[in-house]
Structure formats: C-alpha cells, structure tokens
Design a protein around this motif. Structure first.
Motif, PDB file in Angstrom:
ATOM      1  N   MET A  61       0.812  -1.213   0.000  1.00 22.73           N
ATOM      2  CA  MET A  61       0.000   0.000   0.000  1.00 22.73           C
ATOM      3  C   MET A  61       0.846   1.264   0.000  1.00 22.73           C
ATOM      4  SD  MET A  61      -3.367  -0.904   2.208  1.00 22.73           S
ATOM      5  CE  MET A  61      -2.556  -0.892   3.795  1.00 22.73           C
ATOM      6  N   CYS A  62       1.850   1.323   0.864  1.00 19.09           N
ATOM      7  CA  CYS A  62       2.735   2.487   0.858  1.00 19.09           C
ATOM      8  C   CYS A  62       4.051   2.116   1.536  1.00 19.09           C
ATOM      9  CB  CYS A  62       2.091   3.694   1.544  1.00 19.09           C
ATOM     10  SG  CYS A  62       1.478   3.388   3.196  1.00 19.09           S
ATOM     11  N   ASN A  63       5.106   2.720   1.050  1.00 18.26           N
ATOM     12  CA  ASN A  63       6.443   2.495   1.596  1.00 18.26           C
ATOM     13  C   ASN A  63       7.217   3.795   1.428  1.00 18.26           C
ATOM     14  OD1 ASN A  63       8.942   1.683   2.413  1.00 18.26           O
ATOM     15  ND2 ASN A  63       9.112  -0.042   1.004  1.00 18.26           N
ATOM     16  N   THR A  64       7.221   4.614   2.470  1.00 21.94           N
ATOM     17  CA  THR A  64       7.829   5.930   2.336  1.00 21.94           C
ATOM     18  C   THR A  64       8.317   6.439   3.685  1.00 21.94           C
ATOM     19  OG1 THR A  64       7.468   8.179   1.496  1.00 21.94           O
ATOM     20  CG2 THR A  64       5.658   7.170   2.690  1.00 21.94           C
ATOM     21  N   LYS A  65       9.118   7.476   3.617  1.00 17.12           N
ATOM     22  CA  LYS A  65       9.619   8.158   4.804  1.00 17.12           C
ATOM     23  C   LYS A  65       9.553   9.652   4.520  1.00 17.12           C
ATOM     24  CE  LYS A  65      13.854   8.652   7.576  1.00 17.12           C
ATOM     25  NZ  LYS A  65      15.243   8.167   7.754  1.00 17.12           N
ATOM     26  N   PHE A  66       8.974  10.419   5.431  1.00 19.36           N
ATOM     27  CA  PHE A  66       8.825  11.847   5.178  1.00 19.36           C
ATOM     28  C   PHE A  66       8.888  12.617   6.494  1.00 19.36           C
ATOM     29  CE2 PHE A  66       4.668   9.964   5.679  1.00 19.36           C
ATOM     30  CZ  PHE A  66       4.004  10.833   6.522  1.00 19.36           C
ATOM     31  N   GLU A  67       8.975  13.925   6.362  1.00 19.79           N
ATOM     32  CA  GLU A  67       9.079  14.808   7.523  1.00 19.79           C
ATOM     33  C   GLU A  67       7.824  15.661   7.629  1.00 19.79           C
ATOM     34  OE1 GLU A  67      11.744  18.668   8.491  1.00 19.79           O
ATOM     35  OE2 GLU A  67      12.891  16.814   8.202  1.00 19.79           O
ATOM     36  N   LEU A  68       7.210  15.642   8.802  1.00 23.93           N
ATOM     37  CA  LEU A  68       6.029  16.457   9.072  1.00 23.93           C
ATOM     38  C   LEU A  68       6.475  17.742   9.763  1.00 23.93           C
ATOM     39  CD1 LEU A  68       2.942  16.865   9.276  1.00 23.93           C
ATOM     40  CD2 LEU A  68       3.017  15.600  11.436  1.00 23.93           C
ATOM     41  N   ASP A  69       6.322  18.860   9.073  1.00 29.10           N
ATOM     42  CA  ASP A  69       6.728  20.161   9.611  1.00 29.10           C
ATOM     43  C   ASP A  69       5.620  20.695  10.515  1.00 29.10           C
ATOM     44  OD1 ASP A  69       7.687  22.649  10.167  1.00 29.10           O
ATOM     45  OD2 ASP A  69       7.810  23.338   8.096  1.00 29.10           O
ATOM     46  N   VAL A  70       5.929  20.890  11.792  1.00 33.22           N
ATOM     47  CA  VAL A  70       4.933  21.383  12.746  1.00 33.22           C
ATOM     48  C   VAL A  70       5.341  22.739  13.317  1.00 33.22           C
ATOM     49  CG1 VAL A  70       4.087  19.096  13.364  1.00 33.22           C
ATOM     50  CG2 VAL A  70       6.026  20.052  14.601  1.00 33.22           C
ATOM     51  N   SER A  71       6.239  23.442  12.628  1.00 32.43           N
ATOM     52  CA  SER A  71       6.702  24.743  13.127  1.00 32.43           C
ATOM     53  C   SER A  71       5.559  25.753  13.204  1.00 32.43           C
ATOM     54  CB  SER A  71       7.825  25.275  12.237  1.00 32.43           C
ATOM     55  OG  SER A  71       7.408  25.347  10.881  1.00 32.43           O
ATOM     56  N   GLU A  72       4.587  25.642  12.288  1.00 34.95           N
ATOM     57  CA  GLU A  72       3.451  26.569  12.305  1.00 34.95           C
ATOM     58  C   GLU A  72       2.614  26.398  13.570  1.00 34.95           C
ATOM     59  OE1 GLU A  72      -0.419  27.784   9.519  1.00 34.95           O
ATOM     60  OE2 GLU A  72       0.985  26.230   8.880  1.00 34.95           O
ATOM     61  N   PHE A  73       2.550  25.165  14.072  1.00 32.09           N
ATOM     62  CA  PHE A  73       1.816  24.891  15.308  1.00 32.09           C
ATOM     63  C   PHE A  73       2.377  25.720  16.457  1.00 32.09           C
ATOM     64  CE2 PHE A  73       1.657  22.452  19.284  1.00 32.09           C
ATOM     65  CZ  PHE A  73       0.294  22.260  19.430  1.00 32.09           C
ATOM     66  N   TRP A  74       3.720  25.789  16.534  1.00 30.66           N
ATOM     67  CA  TRP A  74       4.354  26.568  17.596  1.00 30.66           C
ATOM     68  C   TRP A  74       4.236  28.061  17.328  1.00 30.66           C
ATOM     69  CZ3 TRP A  74       5.181  23.856  21.705  1.00 30.66           C
ATOM     70  CH2 TRP A  74       5.528  22.511  21.610  1.00 30.66           C
ATOM     71  N   ALA A  75       4.346  28.457  16.055  1.00 30.18           N
ATOM     72  CA  ALA A  75       4.280  29.881  15.716  1.00 30.18           C
ATOM     73  C   ALA A  75       2.923  30.484  16.085  1.00 30.18           C
ATOM     74  CB  ALA A  75       4.561  30.075  14.229  1.00 30.18           C
ATOM     75  N   LYS A  76       1.850  29.699  15.926  1.00 31.38           N
ATOM     76  CA  LYS A  76       0.508  30.186  16.244  1.00 31.38           C
ATOM     77  C   LYS A  76       0.160  30.020  17.718  1.00 31.38           C
ATOM     78  CE  LYS A  76      -1.545  29.491  11.668  1.00 31.38           C
ATOM     79  NZ  LYS A  76      -2.636  28.833  10.902  1.00 31.38           N
ATOM     80  N   LYS A  77       1.080  29.427  18.487  1.00 33.56           N
ATOM     81  CA  LYS A  77       0.900  29.230  19.930  1.00 33.56           C
ATOM     82  C   LYS A  77      -0.397  28.474  20.244  1.00 33.56           C
ATOM     83  CE  LYS A  77       3.607  33.328  21.100  1.00 33.56           C
ATOM     84  NZ  LYS A  77       3.665  34.617  21.831  1.00 33.56           N
ATOM     85  N   LEU A  78      -0.628  27.401  19.484  1.00 41.51           N
ATOM     86  CA  LEU A  78      -1.816  26.581  19.692  1.00 41.51           C
ATOM     87  C   LEU A  78      -1.603  25.623  20.860  1.00 41.51           C
ATOM     88  CD1 LEU A  78      -2.551  25.647  15.965  1.00 41.51           C
ATOM     89  CD2 LEU A  78      -3.624  27.459  17.314  1.00 41.51           C
ATOM     90  N   ASP A  79      -2.683  25.269  21.534  1.00 45.50           N
ATOM     91  CA  ASP A  79      -2.611  24.272  22.599  1.00 45.50           C
ATOM     92  C   ASP A  79      -2.781  22.860  22.045  1.00 45.50           C
ATOM     93  OD1 ASP A  79      -2.131  25.988  24.729  1.00 45.50           O
ATOM     94  OD2 ASP A  79      -4.263  26.430  24.983  1.00 45.50           O
ATOM     95  N   SER A  80      -3.586  22.725  20.987  1.00 46.06           N
ATOM     96  CA  SER A  80      -3.805  21.415  20.375  1.00 46.06           C
ATOM     97  C   SER A  80      -4.257  21.601  18.935  1.00 46.06           C
ATOM     98  CB  SER A  80      -4.856  20.616  21.157  1.00 46.06           C
ATOM     99  OG  SER A  80      -6.074  21.341  21.228  1.00 46.06           O
ATOM    100  N   LYS A  81      -4.059  20.560  18.143  1.00 49.10           N
ATOM    101  CA  LYS A  81      -4.442  20.635  16.736  1.00 49.10           C
ATOM    102  C   LYS A  81      -4.672  19.234  16.190  1.00 49.10           C
ATOM    103  CE  LYS A  81      -2.773  21.967  12.144  1.00 49.10           C
ATOM    104  NZ  LYS A  81      -1.625  22.497  11.360  1.00 49.10           N
ATOM    105  N   CYS A  82      -5.801  19.048  15.495  1.00 43.33           N
ATOM    106  CA  CYS A  82      -6.067  17.797  14.789  1.00 43.33           C
ATOM    107  C   CYS A  82      -5.460  17.871  13.397  1.00 43.33           C
ATOM    108  CB  CYS A  82      -7.567  17.562  14.656  1.00 43.33           C
ATOM    109  SG  CYS A  82      -8.394  17.242  16.209  1.00 43.33           S
TER     110      CYS A  82
END
Length: 399
Positions: free
Chosen positions: A226-247
C-alpha cells in the motif's frame, strides 16, 4: 500488484522464501539507521526476526525434502548461496544518503528546533484509513507493516547531544508482522494500539514518519503493497501560532492504495495509563466497545457529536465477536494516552449481551486532568444488574 496464487500456498514454503528474501534486503537500511541514530537494539531486533524467518523457512524445506537428505543438503547450500549473493548485491547498489553529517549528531541544534523543557509536548496517532485503488474487487483483508515516528530535533535546550537524549530515535506505533496481521475493511478506520515501546512521542519543529504497509486479500490470492515511504512532518506553524492542540490528517498516495493518518498535536500534555476492571458476579459473553476521547474542553475543532471525532479516539476495547467478561481487569488494546493539561479525558462504554443482544452497560465519565496521582470512577450497568466498569486513570506529568 497481484501475486501468483502459488506464492501463498497451503504449506507456505514459497511465501516464507519470499518473506526471507525481502527481510535480507532490508539489512543495509537497518544497519544505516542503527549507526546513524546510535540505536544498536534495531540491529538486534533485525537479527532476531531474521533467525525466526529462516527457522520457519528451513522447517518448510525439511518437510518437503524429508525423504532425501542429499537433496536437502544441496538445496540448502544453493539457497544460502543465493540469499548471500542477493544481500551482497543489494549492499553494493545501495546509496546511503545521510540526512545530516554524522558529526552534526553530536551538536546541539538551534533553540528554535529544540523542545521547550518547561512543557510536555505529545504527538498522538490514533487511527489510519486505507483504500485499495488498483483492484475494485478488494473488500477486506489482513493488514501488516510498520509505522514509526521520531522527533528528529528532539533536544532539550540544555542537552549536549542527540545521543544523550532518551527520547531520540524511532518509536514503532504500529508494528505488525504478516503472521500476526490485523483485520481490515477497504476504506474503514483501523485503530492503533499501544506503541511497542510503551512510550509516547514528544515533538519539536518536525516529526520524522516512516510507513510501510501491506495487505493480503481475504482469500489470500493477492498481496498489495500500500505504501512504503519516509517523510518529515513540519509542525513549526503549530508553535508559531501558539496553539494548545491541533487535529491533523496526513494523506499518502501509495502504489496500490491511498492511506490517511489521523493525529493530534498537544502543546502540553499529561501522560496517563488507563486501567479498566469489570465488576460482576455473573460470567457473560458480551460484545461492544470501550473508547477514550478528549472532552469538549480540550480546544479541539469538533464537538462530541461530530462524526470525525471517532477518527481521533482511542479504542480500548472493541469486538463484534463474543468475548467472556468475568470479574477482574480487562486487557486493553490501548491504555497509554496523553491528555491536554487544560483538557479532560472521557471514557465511554457500550456493552451488550451477545446471546440476547440486550444492552447491559452504557455510560461514560469525564476525568479532569491532574498532574499526578490517580483517579477512578465506576460506570454502572443497567438498573437491576450487578454489572459495572471500574475505570482508573494514573496521571504523570513528565516536566
């Protein structure tokens, strides 16, 4: 990609051979990761699994050639030579491309990439949903493979190196061998169980995700990578917006399927262990579910009645088939959870008698977050019965 029906035969000989070959070809990648991340246990686990796969394959060969010891010896020698040649050719052709120079592993990343030591960030992957796109006849099958995650830049501000950081390295969130595969319906949600390391995942500016999933059709005449991959999830925007949680939802277009992964980022969380015990004087065959949700005060973008909420739930127990419930502790599929510091955890149960289809217990309870100790509550069964669920939550704030 369909396989010949003979590959998955009754004696599994050729299938075991194929599994062994694929496992040998993974050696270079395993060795690279073991050296790059200074995690020797990865290599140990690989060698242990190699010995199991070879033993199973060798046992099948012995049965097939039990009447001819000379043929067996010749066949075994030819096969070992062939596997060794494949491994050598793979190592020669492999290109090891380190994502960062080895010397950089011993240097502290910039503060913007490091985890804040005053909070306890957590990445929770709750479920996946895969749809096979290359065969319209596929309805259900057996899912197996690996999903692992790592906080690549996971250093505390005062840490000296990646090597000294205990949370550094990949944590297998889904790690299921083909011989112990899990049921899957095409397009349906598969809920993930506890990580095999029983550790939750912190994160800083990015999260590395490795995913390798395969499914065998119900009649075992086809196998779909089905899938075979490796990738990077950038979550810098989560910190920049000072969120407490995000789906969040990740969509991966693989060779034969589209896979969605449903996760939640928590800025500051409390690690919990959930225990559930059944209180009764009567032995019962039941079916149903026990689930855990973040309650409405957890600052997530949907209310309790929203259908998407189920994709971001932890399924502690679920079975359409009957299972015996007796007085005592229940074995949970998932018991380790991170709960928002400013939120709460809701446990919901719906159990029914398998024979009469009568609901014997239906209810829920919300546990407000606390930084230590434990809390408990009994969810009572329907009136006039002696049934009840004793739910206990142990809280541990890691900062």
């Amino acid at each position: 990609m369909r396989t010949d029906a003979s590959i998955i035969s009754k004696d599994w000989t050729e299938w075991d051979e194929r599994v062994l070959e694929f496992h040998l070809l993974e050696f270079t990648e395993v060795l690279k990761d073991s050296c790059l991340f200074v995690l020797p246990h990865i290599l140990c686990e690989y060698l242990y699994n190699l010995s199991k796969k070879f033993t199973r394959y060798y046992s099948c060969v012995c049965k097939e050639f039990s009447n001819s010891s000379e043929s067996l010896q010749l066949f075994a020698k030819q096969e070992m030579d062939r596997h060794a040649r494949l491994s050598v050719e793979n190592q020669k052709g492999a290109k090891i491309n380190h994502e960062r120079p080895f010397k950089d592993l011993f240097t502290t990343p910039p503060p913007s990439l490091a985890r804040d030591p005053t909070i306890n960030s957590r990445f929770e992957l709750f479920s996946i949903r895969s749809t096979v796109t290359t065969d319209s006849r596929f309805k259900r099958g057996q899912l197996f493979g690996l999903i692992s995650v790592s906080d690549k830049d996971g250093l505390l501000l005062d840490a000296g190196s990646h090597i000294s950081e205990p949370d550094f390295g990949y944590i297998p969130i889904f790690n299921v061998d083909w011989s112990d595969s899990t049921n899957m319906r095409n397009g349906a949600v598969v809920y993930l169980e506890d990580p095999s390391f029983h550790r939750l995942v912190p994160f800083s500016s990015s999260i590395d995700i490795r995913i390798e999933l395969n499914v065998i059709s119900e009649d075992k005449d086809a196998c779909f990578p089905m899938c075979n991959t490796k990738f990077e999830l950038d979550v810098s925007e989560f910190w920049a917006k000072k969120l407490d949680s995000k789906c969040g939802r990740l969509s991966i277009n693989g060779e034969n399927a589209i896979t969605s992964m449903y996760y939640i980022l928590l800025r500051d969380a409390i690690d919990t262990v959930v225990e559930v015990s059944f209180k009764t004087k009567t032995r019962r065959k039941v079916c149903g579910y026990i689930a855990a949700y973040y309650d409405d005060d957890s600052d997530l973008p949907f209310e309790s009645y929203h259908p998407m909420r189920n994709w971001y739930a932890a399924l502690l127990v679920k079975s359409h088939l009957p299972f015996n419930l007796v007085d005592g502790k229940i074995a949970l599929k998932k018991s380790i959870l991170a709960v928002p510091v400013k939120g709460s955890l809701r446990i919901e149960a719906n159990l029914q008698d398998y024979d009469s289809e009568e609901v014997i217990l239906k209810g829920s309870h919300t546990f407000k977050s606390q930084r230590k100790d434990s809390s408990s509550y009994i969810i009572d069964g329907r009136e006039g019965t002696d049934f009840g669920l004793d739910v206990k939550v142990k809280w541990d704030y890691k900062v």
